[in-house]
Each structure stands twice: as structure tokens, then as C-alpha cells.
Design an enzyme around this catalytic site. Structure first.
Site, PDB file in Angstrom:
ATOM      1  N   LYS A  45       0.906  -1.168   0.160  1.00  0.00           N
ATOM      2  CA  LYS A  45       0.027   0.017   0.033  1.00  0.00           C
ATOM      3  C   LYS A  45       0.828   1.389  -0.015  1.00  0.00           C
ATOM      4  O   LYS A  45       0.524   2.415  -0.770  1.00  0.00           O
ATOM      5  CB  LYS A  45      -0.964  -0.114   1.271  1.00  0.00           C
ATOM      6  CG  LYS A  45      -0.466  -0.044   2.548  1.00  0.00           C
ATOM      7  CD  LYS A  45      -1.522   0.029   3.527  1.00  0.00           C
ATOM      8  CE  LYS A  45      -1.004  -0.211   4.879  1.00  0.00           C
ATOM      9  NZ  LYS A  45      -0.383  -1.652   5.393  1.00  0.00           N
ATOM     10  N   THR A  46       2.166   1.268   0.743  1.00  0.00           N
ATOM     11  CA  THR A  46       2.658   2.508   0.700  1.00  0.00           C
ATOM     12  C   THR A  46       3.553   2.507  -0.687  1.00  0.00           C
ATOM     13  O   THR A  46       3.658   3.828  -1.164  1.00  0.00           O
ATOM     14  CB  THR A  46       3.905   2.102   1.716  1.00  0.00           C
ATOM     15  OG1 THR A  46       3.111   1.973   3.174  1.00  0.00           O
ATOM     16  CG2 THR A  46       4.792   3.723   1.895  1.00  0.00           C
ATOM     17  N   ASP A  85      -2.005   7.541   3.565  1.00  0.00           N
ATOM     18  CA  ASP A  85      -1.765   5.928   3.976  1.00  0.00           C
ATOM     19  C   ASP A  85      -2.050   5.808   5.190  1.00  0.00           C
ATOM     20  O   ASP A  85      -2.491   6.586   6.217  1.00  0.00           O
ATOM     21  CB  ASP A  85      -0.169   6.067   3.926  1.00  0.00           C
ATOM     22  CG  ASP A  85       0.384   4.597   3.836  1.00  0.00           C
ATOM     23  OD1 ASP A  85      -0.378   3.870   3.654  1.00  0.00           O
ATOM     24  OD2 ASP A  85       1.622   4.601   4.058  1.00  0.00           O
ATOM     25  N   GLU A  86      -2.475   4.623   5.419  1.00  0.00           N
ATOM     26  CA  GLU A  86      -2.880   3.940   6.997  1.00  0.00           C
ATOM     27  C   GLU A  86      -4.244   4.583   7.297  1.00  0.00           C
ATOM     28  O   GLU A  86      -4.514   5.001   8.508  1.00  0.00           O
ATOM     29  CB  GLU A  86      -1.864   4.020   7.896  1.00  0.00           C
ATOM     30  CG  GLU A  86      -0.510   3.629   7.829  1.00  0.00           C
ATOM     31  CD  GLU A  86      -0.396   2.063   7.820  1.00  0.00           C
ATOM     32  OE1 GLU A  86      -1.592   1.449   8.078  1.00  0.00           O
ATOM     33  OE2 GLU A  86       0.468   1.331   7.629  1.00  0.00           O
ATOM     34  N   GLN A  91      -6.705  -4.189   9.920  1.00  0.00           N
ATOM     35  CA  GLN A  91      -5.489  -3.647  10.639  1.00  0.00           C
ATOM     36  C   GLN A  91      -5.914  -2.484  11.631  1.00  0.00           C
ATOM     37  O   GLN A  91      -4.739  -1.731  11.883  1.00  0.00           O
ATOM     38  CB  GLN A  91      -4.185  -3.444   9.789  1.00  0.00           C
ATOM     39  CG  GLN A  91      -3.834  -4.752   9.137  1.00  0.00           C
ATOM     40  CD  GLN A  91      -2.567  -4.558   8.086  1.00  0.00           C
ATOM     41  OE1 GLN A  91      -1.429  -4.462   8.839  1.00  0.00           O
ATOM     42  NE2 GLN A  91      -2.547  -4.452   7.040  1.00  0.00           N
ATOM     43  N   ARG A 110       3.106  -9.725  10.412  1.00  0.00           N
ATOM     44  CA  ARG A 110       4.466  -9.440  10.576  1.00  0.00           C
ATOM     45  C   ARG A 110       5.575 -10.412  10.096  1.00  0.00           C
ATOM     46  O   ARG A 110       6.429  -9.920   9.867  1.00  0.00           O
ATOM     47  CB  ARG A 110       4.853  -8.866  11.831  1.00  0.00           C
ATOM     48  CG  ARG A 110       4.082  -7.866  12.651  1.00  0.00           C
ATOM     49  CD  ARG A 110       3.801  -6.639  11.836  1.00  0.00           C
ATOM     50  NE  ARG A 110       2.459  -6.712  11.032  1.00  0.00           N
ATOM     51  CZ  ARG A 110       2.047  -5.906   9.984  1.00  0.00           C
ATOM     52  NH1 ARG A 110       2.815  -5.198   9.608  1.00  0.00           N
ATOM     53  NH2 ARG A 110       1.032  -6.287   9.371  1.00  0.00           N
TER      54      ARG A 110
END
Length: 703
Positions: A35-36, A220-221, A251, A588
Site C-alpha cells: 500500500k505504501t 496512507d494507513e 489492521q 508481521r
């Protein structure tokens, strides 16, 4: 036909997200789906292909570290340094706006930003003044932050409150806290966003100026935004504007900070012409890890459906181990890490050990030390929060803003000047009476009929001269200002060698940095921004692990009451967030994932029987290797039919209880389970009491 380097090595949904223009876009990006990368490539695409100035793209990231990485990647893609760009956290972006515009709402442009330590010191000072238990300061700071992120002012909170017990005190502290901030020309993190919103609402012309400037908005996020941040985005972008938000509702784990996962749903409501693109190809983990984490998160009913897949192959099965005690768990983790290291499969820096609560870390540390394994505990004390650094920074803050009472209190007797508590109390009282700063009161003392003793007056006058001399040089190089401060107060005479070296390291890093820029950077920085992940095994909470990845991950303490945390049992929304937290931890891992529970654990000074987390029952056994190193009497886990026992909590937080002596109070906290349970109760007129329900004979009051 030559390939476009900006669209190379991207999958089709990623390309679609990058080239999409003309309407709002919601990118639902699964864990490890790049996504980044979408944000950075889209920024570069807009500049290089669409000739959009970099200064016209408002780009928001979650951490300062990710912002710096994004700037670096974009500069490489464009083969040039991007000047005047708006890439940063919400707080950094709003600070940039307020430094130019805040005088329009009655603040000075040299306002001070209070970090968590400063905020805590101010709240403790207010609690002491109001005769409220100072130990409550962390909880009150957290509640104030949530209220601000939900756009609830002190006045609104007092209006809607029931005027009972803790909430009444919280309202008074909140009101006093805001008055003190204004008096000191200071703001906290949440004010940076709240005051920017106030600026835009009270001055539409200023809002429209920024709205016209920002042709594109990239976020983002997005799942971690709170109400205030979301409202800021709607202020800066029209319902049909060019806004791209990238996030993953699976998330969203920061509800305790005010984050609202519902913003993803609201986005499609507030931007009705928005398009939705899903990123489901995972570039991080093996398929077994994705299958296990996917089956767990699938149990959350309120989510956007995503099915993650990867080209990395099945990989090793996820390992789950049930052990007798937390000591055995620590030894198990250390032994596994040592074995993989000795076999040359991984370096120590390739491992992370994740846990739900900080108290789990101690035994893990003991286990690693026993094996001689290097490690680092993430989210420990930031370099900028070390005492010697905070002392010098406090002086520098006062140089720019002498009305900053929190910093002024810190330096008044640092180093010791013999200014007594009685003298300080008189200064505080006079400052409160005049509704002014400590600095201004001290300046009046030589000319007034103050009751301050003559010996104290001399010390205060000498201290004031030092401050005024420093204020006169605030246009110098930042490193020179710091050196002058150290010389004037003979600060190094008070320090041991290691602490002196810390200060010298700071001075050496101050080239070409303005004093205001340096203070802003240190106030906005977080402990994870400074973290070194190459020092050995990384130990951290699940919340701290967000955005990170490691070849091998251990998730420890997967037990009822720990994960999910016992305070979340009564709320479906909270349980869903605990499940998301588990999901974040699992995703992770890149290659190997180890899960563990124990049968007995020492919690709150008592050894308690533990039940495996209910989330373990959701794991498909064909993707997992199950090991049960328990005593023969222990019943093995049946993952298909497993129903965890729910630890009993005597009272719900917020309920009213009656005590034979102190009357009716409100439960503020519960710790432990069953016979080991303890409750914290706020009794009006009496205060906070910590009690054992069975002994205290508490009874729930029903309405």
C-alpha cells in the site's frame, strides 16, 4: 514500446490505483500488499506524468519515519530532490499550517508543542492543585486525548456529563488544562489538528486557500484516522475531488487513541463518487501464514472481505506450542532463536518477539540473556526523552517562548539554584492570580512589594538574567545556542560521562537546523522513529509492531485475559479489535510464525491458571504444527470444538457499587480474575480506593 519505470513491477490493481484520476479512490490494501508503494508511485506519477507540482500534493503518513522513507523513495523515482513538499504525519502537516496561520485564532506563531512528557507534567501539576490523586495523570491524559480527537471540548464534555465522580473531576481538569495551554502559548498533539480545524472553520478564506493549493490528497494507513483527522480531510477536499486513501480495516488497532475504523465506511458515504480497488496479492508472507491469519480475521463480522494470496509458496507450517509456565515459554523462545541462529538460517536481527502487554517482556528478556542472545526492547525511552536531553531542550523552548510554564518549571532549579519550595509556591500563586506566566511574575518581583525573601530574590534575579541573555541570542545557529546554554548554567558539571556524550551527540547533529525546526522535530518524534532494529532480537508490543516485518516472529502469551485482553470481554467492538491485533501480529512474519500459550502465568502478583486464547480455536490445523509441552493431566486442545472459559470479572468498568463505609462509587478499573480480582473505585468525597471485592463486601447498585 518502452516500459514505464513508474508502473514497473506492479500488479494490475496497483497500476489501476496509481493512474486513477478524476474522482475519490478508496484502496483496500491487505497486509503486505504494497500500500505504501501505491502512495509513493502515485505521487511520482502525478509529478512526472501529469505535471502536478510536488507542493500541491498533500500526503499523509502514519509515522515520521515512514514520511522520511517516502520522501527518499519519491526523490529516487523522480531523480531529484522534492522541495516544498507536503509529506508527513497529520500532526506535522497541521503544525506547518499553524506556524503560518495560528495568529488568526489568538495564538503566537512561536507556540510550544507539548509532547507526552510535557503533557503529563502539566496534568500532574493541575491534579496537585485540585487535590486529586496524581497517580491518575496517565489515564486522564489518555481520556483528554480521546475527547479531543472526537472533537469534544471541555465545555461540551461538562455539559453532557452527569456531574458524578470521575467524569466531573475529569471535566474540571480538562478545562483547567486547556486554560493553562493557552496561557503558556502551548499546544499538545491533538490541538495541532483541532486548532487547524478551528482555523479553517472560523476563517473560510484561509481554508479555501489551502483547498485550492492541494490539487491531490494521498493518505496512507487510512484505517487509523480519528474523527478530527477525517474531518480535516473533508475540509481540504470536495466530495468529488482527487483524494486517494489507502488502508486496511483488518489492521485497525488504535481505538484506544481515538482511531475509528468506521471512517472507511464513512468515506464512501461522504465521497459518493468514490471508486474502490482491492489489493490482495501479498508480497511479505508465505501462504501458510496468510491462510492461518486469514481464517482468524474472517471471524470478524464487520469487515470488507479480502482473500490474500502470494507467489512466495506455502512455506513452513505455523507452529503453536502450549507450555506449562511463562518461564518455559521464555526458554522455548530463546532456544528456538538460538537454534536457527547457530544453523545459519537467520541473524538475531531477523527475529521479533511480540506480546500484548509490557509486563510479558521481563521473562523473555531473562530467557534471551541466559542464552547470550542480544536484543532490544522497542518503544523504550526515546533518545529525546533522556533527562539530560529534555533539560537542554526545556531551556531552548524557554528561549523561544518564555511563557512556557512547563519548561520553565523544569529549568527553574536545573541545575540546583537553591530556590525553595516556599518561593516557588508564592510565584505559582501570583501567576494564577494574575493569569499569567511564571516568567512574567518573576520579572515583576524586583519592582513589587513581593513577600519573597531577599536571598531568594537574588537567586531569581540571577536566573532571570541567564534566561534573558539566552533570549537575546535566539537568532544564532542552533548548535551555538545549545553550547551557550551549557556554558552559562555549567550543566556538564552535574553530569556523568555517558550523559555528557549524549548531549555532545545531539549538538553534532544540529547542522543547518533552525531552533524552531529542531524543537518541532523533537516534539513530534516518537520512540519508534529512533529505533534500531539491527541490534539483535526485537521485543515489542503488538501495537508497536504495526508497519514492521521480520523473517521470523514469535507471538507469546496467547491466553484468555491477555489476548484478548480481559477488559474487552463485554464489548463486541473491542473483541473485534483484539482479533485484528492478533492478525496484525501474525502478518508481521515473512517466513516463520511461532505462537505460544501457557497453562500458568504470574499476573498481578499471583500465579493464575490460564486458558488458551479463543482465537487459537480459529486456526486451521492443516496449516499449523501443534506441540503441547504440558503436564500429562493437561487436556489437549481440540481446535475444532474448543470453547475457552471466560475469566470472571467481578464488575463492569463504569458500573456503580456500594461499600458499607464509603457509600456508592463508580468502578474505574478491574485487574485480575476470580479470587485474585482487584477493583479501583472512585467514591465521591472520599477519592480513589483499590479494593478486593470479596473482602470489601462490594455490592453492585442496579438502577
Amino acid at each position: 514500446m518502452a516500459k514505464d519505470p513508474l508502473l514497473e513491477d506492479l500488479n494490475e490493481p496497483q497500476k489501476e490505483a496509481i493512474i486513477h484520476l478524476g474522482s475519490p479512490l478508496l484502496v483496500l490494501a491487505g497486509a503486505g500488499s504494497g500500500k505504501t508503494r501505491v502512495i509513493t508511485r502515485k505521487f511520482a506519477y502525478l509529478v512526472k506524468k501529469k505535471n502536478i507540482p510536488a507542493s500541491s500534493i498533500f500526503t499523509v503518513t502514519f509515522t515520521n519515519k515512514s514520511a522520511e522513507e517516502m520522501k527518499h523513495r519519491i526523490s529516487e523515482l523522480l531523480n531529484c530532490h522534492i522541495k516544498n513538499s507536503w509529506i508527513g504525519t497529520f500532526h506535522a502537516q497541521c503544525n506547518k499550517i499553524l506556524r503560518k496561520e495560528i495568529d488568526n485564532i489568538g495564538y503566537k506563531n512561536n507556540f510550544t508543542i507539548y509532547d507526552d512528557d510535557d503533557q503529563g507534567n502539566l496534568i500532574r501539576h493541575i491534579l496537585k492543585e485540585l487535590n486529586i490523586h496524581e497517580a491518575l495523570f496517565k489515564g486522564i491524559a489518555c481520556r483528554i486525548s480521546i475527547l479531543k480527537s472526537s472533537l469534544i471540548t471541555p465545555e461540551k464534555f461538562l455539559e453532557k456529563g452527569d456531574g458524578f465522580g470521575f467524569d466531573e473531576k475529569l471535566g474540571r481538569v480538562y478545562l483547567r488544562y486547556q486554560d493553562e495551554l493557552k496561557k503558556c502559548d502551548a499546544v499538545d498533539f491533538d490541538d495541532l489538528i483541532g486548532l487547524t480545524l478551528r482555523l479553517f472553520e472560523e476563517h473560510p478564506k484561509i481554508c479555501n486557500k489551502y483547498k485550492r493549493n492541494f490539487e491531490h490528497i494521498l493518505v496512507d494507513e487510512f484505517q487509523d484516522t480519528n474523527l478530527a483527522q477525517y474531518k480535516l480531510l473533508t475540509k481540504l477536499c470536495a466530495p468529488d475531488g482527487n483524494i486517494t486513501v489507502v488502508g486496511d480495516d483488518d489492521q485497525s488497532i488504535y481505538k484506544f487513541r481515538g482511531a475509528e475504523v468506521v471512517n472507511i465506511i464513512n468515506f464512501q458515504r461522504d465521497f459518493p463518487k468514490s471508486r474502490v480497488i482491492k489489493l490482495e496479492q501479498n508480497y511479505r508472507s508465505t501462504q501458510n501464514i496468510l491462510n492461518v491469519s486469514g481464517k482468524v480475521i474472517m471471524k470478524n463480522p464487520h469487515r470488507n472481505q479480502k482473500t490474500l494470496w502470494t507467489n512466495k509458496g506455502c512455506g513452513d507450517k505455523v507452529s503453536y506450542c502450549l507450555l506449562n509456565t511463562e518461564e518455559e515459554e521464555a526458554k522455548f523462545v530463546a532456544k528456538m532463536i538460538k537454534d536457527y541462529y547457530l544453523k545459519g538460517i537467520y541473524d538475531y536481527k531477523d527475529f521479533a518477539v511480540l506480546y500484548r502487554i509490557n509486563l510479558q517482556a521481563r521473562l523473555i528478556e531473562d530467557g534471551l540473556r541466559a542464552e547470550g542472545i542480544p536484543y532490544t526492547v522497542v518503544s523504550g525511552t526515546s533518545f529525546y526523552h533522556k533527562k539530560e536531553i529534555k533539560d537542554i531542550i526545556a531551556y531552548m523552548k524557554v528561549v523561544i517562548n518564555p511563557d512556557d510554564n512547563v519548561s520553565f518549571r523544569r529549568i527553574l532549579n536545573t541545575p540546583p539554584r537553591g530556590i525553595g519550595l516556599s518561593t516557588i509556591s508564592k510565584i505559582e500563586q501570583e501567576a494564577k492570580k494574575q493569569s499569567t506566566s511564571l516568567y512574567k511574575v518573576i520579572k515583576q518581583i524586583p519592582k513589587s512589594n513581593s513577600t519573597v525573601l531577599s536571598s531568594a530574590k537574588e537567586k531569581l534575579t540571577s536566573f532571570l538574567k541567564t534566561i534573558d541573555d539566552l533570549i537575546m541570542i535566539n537568532n544564532k545557529n542552533t548548535a551555538d545556542i545549545m553550547k551557550t546554554i551549557i556554558e552559562k548554567i555549567n550543566y556538564f558539571d552535574q553530569l556523568e560521562e555517558l550523559r555528557i556524550q549524549n548531549v555532545m551527540d545531539l549538538i553534532s547533529s544540529l547542522e543547518n537546523v533552525t531552533l524552531q525546526g529542531f524543537l518541532d522535530r523533537t516534539a513530534l518524534i516518537s520512540s519508534t522513529d529512533c529505533q534500531n532494529f539491527d541490534a539483535g532480537v526485537s521485543l515489542m508490543t503488538l501495537h508497536s509492531a504495526k508497519g514492521l516485518e521480520f523473517p521470523a516472529v514469535f507471538l507469546v502469551g496467547l491466553e484468555e485475559g491477555i489476548l484478548p485482553y480481559f477488559k474487552t470481554f463485554n464489548e463486541l467492538d473491542d473483541l473485534e479489535e483484539e482479533r485484528r491485533l492478533f492478525y496484525v501480529g501474525m502478518t508481521r512474519a515473512k517466513e516463520r510464525l511461532f505462537l505460544s500459550s501457557v497453562s500458568k502465568r504470574r499476573l498481578y502478583s499471583k500465579i493464575q491458571d490460564q486458558e488458551p486464547s479463543r482465537f487459537i480455536a480459529d486456526i486451521p490445523k492443516d496449516c499449523c504444527h501443534w506441540v503441547e509441552k504440558v503436564m500429562p493431566s493437561q487436556t489437549p486442545i481440540d481446535s475444532k470444538n474448543f470453547v475457552p472459559k471466560k475469566p470472571t470479572i467481578p464488575f463492569d468498568i463504569g458500573c456503580r457499587v456500594k461499600h458499607p463505609r464509603w457509600g456508592v462509587g463508580v468502578v474505574r478499573e478491574c485487574t485480575g480474575f476470580g479470587e485474585h480480582a482487584k477493583v479501583t473505585v472512585n467514591f465521591p468525597g472520599v477519592g480513589i480506593k483499590k479494593l478486593i471485592p470479596n473482602i470489601a463486601n462490594l455490592k453492585k447498585v442496579t438502577l
